[in-house]
Design an enzyme around this catalytic site. Sequence first.
Site, short mmCIF file in Angstrom:
data_model
loop_
_atom_site.label_atom_id
_atom_site.label_comp_id
_atom_site.label_asym_id
_atom_site.label_seq_id
_atom_site.Cartn_x
_atom_site.Cartn_y
_atom_site.Cartn_z
N ALA A 216 0.83 -1.22 0.00
CA ALA A 216 0.00 0.00 0.00
C ALA A 216 0.87 1.28 0.00
O ALA A 216 1.94 1.27 0.61
CB ALA A 216 -0.89 -0.01 1.23
N PRO A 217 0.44 2.33 -0.69
CA PRO A 217 -0.79 2.48 -1.48
C PRO A 217 -0.73 1.91 -2.90
O PRO A 217 -1.67 2.04 -3.66
CB PRO A 217 -0.97 4.00 -1.53
N GLY A 218 0.39 1.27 -3.26
CA GLY A 218 0.38 0.54 -4.54
C GLY A 218 1.42 0.97 -5.56
O GLY A 218 1.34 0.57 -6.72
N ASP A 271 8.73 -3.91 0.29
CA ASP A 271 9.08 -2.56 0.76
C ASP A 271 8.54 -2.36 2.18
O ASP A 271 8.18 -1.25 2.56
CB ASP A 271 8.46 -1.53 -0.21
N LYS A 300 15.89 -1.19 5.35
CA LYS A 300 15.99 0.12 6.02
C LYS A 300 17.20 0.06 6.95
O LYS A 300 17.34 -0.89 7.73
CB LYS A 300 14.74 0.40 6.87
#
Length: 346
Positions: A216-218, A271, A300
């Site tokens: 999300a959000p894509g 991600d 990260k």
Amino acid sequence: MSGLFCYCRQGFEPELAAELSERAALAGLPAYAKASRNDGYVALIGDDGAALDRALPWRELIFARQKLRLIAELRDIDPKDRITPIMAALAGGRYGELWSEHPDSDAAKPLAGLARSFANALRPALRKQGLLSEQDDPDLPRLHVVFVQGNHVFLARSDARDSAPWPLGIPRLKLLPDAPSRSALKLEEALLVLLDNDERQRLLKPGMTAADLGAAPGGWTWVLTRQHLRVAAVDNGPLRQHVLDTGLVEHLRADGFHWKPAQPLDWMVCDMVEQPRRVAERMATWLREGWCRHAIFNLKLPMKKRWDETRLCLDLFAEQTQRPLKVRAKQLYHDREEITVFATPR
Ligand SMILES: C[S@@+](CC[C@H](N)C(=O)[O-])C[C@H]1O[C@@H](n2cnc3c(N)ncnc32)[C@H](O)[C@@H]1O
């Protein structure tokens, strides 16, 4: 002066310096890194610049946006005549292109105009001396003039086959209006930087299948649908409607650390913002179990000891996949406190 000159993200000079020093030492080449915080570049000084250049390919460097081979450092040059000392320092050679640049740092960005106008002055002078071809020639080395201050310049050269093909090492990608997030640029850049032309054509084909963990959000899902892949988008958060409307996306509200596909997929991208070791372990499970063939994922980085953490996570990943894989990692231009990793069967 001999050695390498590499650009990096501002603030990541210690990581790049540690990476370059460690890789040079592993190759048995004596060298030391010169770096200052927030300069946006690191110089690796060693006796054998050619050997360092060969031992540290640009594609394998994680924190280097660009890799150049040093020719000279010129300090206190007279702003009224920069050309004479540059010609003297070059002392011959023949180049196929001239790039007049500056590091991507707060201090050096204002030098962009100077770098541009200086190229227009230097180019004819180089051609007059036969140092620069009349037309761009990719078979000859590129000459880089790097302004770090108005009176402080590094001269360096690069080989088109072993360097970033973009000035400053920055690919200029445009965020399309229907991209669901800026993150889309990260995956686009990853596909451009971490895969070569042949891999992009072979590994991304219409009808292939993928999972996007933390979708999300894509943005990443949208990038994959633009390559006509079918995507299982895993996230408890909502996806933008136009991404779902492609008809290529199944939205699964599930935990990306537990979900696994019913059938092996071509791709998995991830991600999810999480502890990098936890992500590296989960990614390794996917490849070890054969749930996907190829993967692109972000790690990260913590605030401190970022080079140590990078190496540790990549070692952990390589160890736990238990498969012969090609693994490439880079801190991309669109990455902030993170790196992006591509893994594919060897
Ligand atoms: C940086 S955003 C992803 C942005 C996305 N790649 C894009 O291009 O639009 C991180 C996402 O990971 C999701 N996430 C974090 N932990 C997760 C988990 N355990 N399972 C599934 N999604 C998770 C969050 O809900 C968030 O939407």
